[in-house]
Write a protein that holds these residues in place. Structure first.
Motif, short mmCIF file in Angstrom:
data_model
loop_
_atom_site.label_atom_id
_atom_site.label_comp_id
_atom_site.label_asym_id
_atom_site.label_seq_id
_atom_site.Cartn_x
_atom_site.Cartn_y
_atom_site.Cartn_z
N PRO A 1 4.22 -3.21 -10.28
CA PRO A 1 3.38 -3.22 -9.07
C PRO A 1 2.06 -2.48 -9.31
CG PRO A 1 5.63 -2.62 -8.54
CD PRO A 1 5.53 -2.57 -10.03
N ARG A 2 1.00 -2.97 -8.69
CA ARG A 2 -0.32 -2.36 -8.86
C ARG A 2 -0.43 -1.06 -8.04
NH1 ARG A 2 -3.94 -7.70 -7.89
NH2 ARG A 2 -2.26 -8.00 -6.38
N PRO A 3 -1.20 -0.08 -8.58
CA PRO A 3 -1.30 1.23 -7.92
C PRO A 3 -2.13 1.15 -6.64
CG PRO A 3 -1.91 1.35 -10.25
CD PRO A 3 -1.87 -0.09 -9.88
N PRO A 4 -2.02 2.19 -5.82
CA PRO A 4 -2.86 2.26 -4.61
C PRO A 4 -4.24 2.79 -4.95
CG PRO A 4 -1.51 4.21 -4.74
CD PRO A 4 -1.11 3.35 -5.91
N VAL A 5 -5.16 2.59 -4.02
CA VAL A 5 -6.47 3.24 -4.07
C VAL A 5 -6.49 4.24 -2.92
CG1 VAL A 5 -8.97 2.97 -4.05
CG2 VAL A 5 -7.52 1.14 -4.99
N VAL A 6 -6.73 5.50 -3.25
CA VAL A 6 -6.68 6.58 -2.26
C VAL A 6 -8.07 7.21 -2.17
CG1 VAL A 6 -5.60 8.76 -1.62
CG2 VAL A 6 -4.27 7.01 -2.83
#
Length: 461
Positions: A431-436
């Motif tokens: 799964p692709r990471p989040p952008v925070v």
């Protein structure tokens, strides 16, 4: 901050050796280039961004994660807008686009470039004014062009004779007359410090200048009078650190402007010089400031227009990487550390080529630092690699890290705001990471982490 601690923050590799072998003052001068501007190391040894510890961010959002310094992003928008005060600054959405970034771009007064129906959909969903958009692409579909027409996109950069015919027919049928620019392949290619002013026209983008197609396309649009030809567009490369290539490109494209004037008596009002402005991925890189770029590019255009007896057109540029690239770093957790017969130490993290394909694809260079603590250990030459089943799964080819790096450490890789999340994949079904986004001591997720449910939702077999 001690010298070796500063180096552990800023990261460096090259013929000059690791950064912490130089003075803290020398290293600290590199902060605005390599890391987001609010990044510092706290008394506890953690990196902080926007006033928040990476340890707290990892605990709340997990790793890997792209951490965006919102103040940094906004400040870079303002710097480009101020430097190019009499020009139009189009943020190149292909570098990284999401609704939150679109809204920031609008709030800071920039224009926006999109190059697909999906990017256009994101921009429209975020409420960006379509009249402030440009639409790129070498093979825009009929549905994409129709959506751009229906939305009232401010300008469409045409890329082929088929597109001119297609858009002309669609516009006439809709009773509209959209603004267009002709994308010109000027025979100049510039990448980083290399500049070759020969015939680089063997590519899929644009109309050839040398072969006469660019002039033919402009005259066709003027003669058929179904589209509003506003100007010309050129783009000469990416990760460019000087303006030599732009000088040759400007000379050639202004000459084309003069040919169009001489042939039809029309002086086109707009000229887009594209983007490609470089950023620092390591401390060996020396990017130009927006002020320097504006001064040099304006001087080039003014000089060439004077020589051709042309009024200076309204200039536009398309920075993407230069705005969002330095504003983000990726935070990983170290999983294994493996010494291979004294040849090299491999430091494996919980992400890799699925969240940053650029090292494998372009042989791109990055830096890294241990982000969760300080270390007084001696530096060792390491390679930061990912978790994927691929020998080319490399995040940072070579970096000096403290010899006591261990599983559980947090590792930060700067300069990942451009093209990392945009080109991310689900290779190995990761799964692709989040952008925070982080600002003023608080964080918010602007692109959530993918889950296994997201992956399975598309599998309908």
């Amino acid at each position: 901050m001690r010298a070796h601690e500063a180096g552990a923050l800023h990261g460096d590799l090259g013929h000059r050796g690791p950064a912490w072998l130089r003075t803290p003052e020398d290293v600290n001068a590199l902060v605005p280039q390599l890391w987001p501007r609010t990044v510092n190391r706290s008394e506890s040894g953690h990196l902080e961004i926007g006033g928040v510890s990476v340890a707290d961010l990892a605990a709340e959002h997990g790793t890997p994660a792209y951490l965006l310094d919102e103040d940094d992003l906004r400040s870079r928008c303002r710097e480009f807008a101020a430097a190019f005060g009499d020009a139009d600054v189009f943020y190149a959405g292909k570098s990284f686009l999401c609704k939150a970034v679109v809204r920031i771009i609008e709030e800071e007064g920039l224009f926006l470039d999109v190059c697909s129906g999906g990017e256009l959909a994101v921009a429209l969903k975020a409420g960006f004014p379509p009249e402030r958009m440009g639409f790129h692409g070498n093979n825009k579909s009929i549905s994409e062009l129709q959506r751009a027409l229906d939305a009232g996109v401010g300008r469409i950069i045409v890329d082929s004779f088929q597109e001119i015919d297609r858009l002309s027919e669609m516009s006439e049928r809709a009773g509209k007359r959209p603004n267009v620019l002709v994308r010109v392949t000027v025979g100049v290619e510039a990448h980083t410090h290399e500049f070759i002013a020969t015939a680089h026209e063997d590519q899929k983008f644009g109309f050839s200048l040398a072969g006469g197609a660019a002039l033919q396309a402009a005259l066709k649009i003027l003669d058929e009078n179904k589209l509003e030809l506003k100007g010309l567009h050129s783009h000469i490369g990416s990760q460019i650190f000087d303006t030599s290539g732009f000088e040759v490109s400007a000379r050639r494209i202004v000459e084309l402007q003069a040919q169009i004037r001489d042939a039809r008596g029309v002086e086109l009002p707009d000229l887009d010089l594209g983007g490609g402005f470089g950023i620092a991925y390591t401390t060996q890189d020396t990017p130009s400031t927006p002020g320097d770029l504006a001064k040099r590019l304006n001087k080039i255009i003014e000089s060439e227009c004077d020589l051709a007896s042309l009024r200076k057109p309204r200039i536009s540029i398309e920075p993407g990487r230069a705005i969002v690239g330095p504003a983000v770093f990726t935070l990983y957790e170290v999983g294994t550390v493996k010494d291979v017969d004294g040849i090299r130490t491999y430091v494996s993290v919980d992400g890799g080529m699925s969240d940053n394909i650029r090292t494998a694809l372009y042989d791109a260079s990055y830096s890294a630092t241990v982000a969760s603590r300080e270390s007084a250990a001696e530096p060792m030459l390491a390679r930061v690699v990912g978790k994927h089943c691929e020998s080319g799964d490399i995040v940072v080819k070579d970096e000096f890290l403290p010899a006591d790096v261990q599983p559980g450490d947090l590792l930060a890789v700067p300069g990942t705001g451009a093209y990392c999340r945009s080109m991310a994949s689900n290779y190995n079904h990761v799964p692709r990471p989040p952008v925070v986004a982080v600002r003023d001591g608080a964080s918010r997720v602007i692109v959530r982490r993918e889950t296994e449910d997201d992956l399975l939702a598309l599998d309908v077999g």
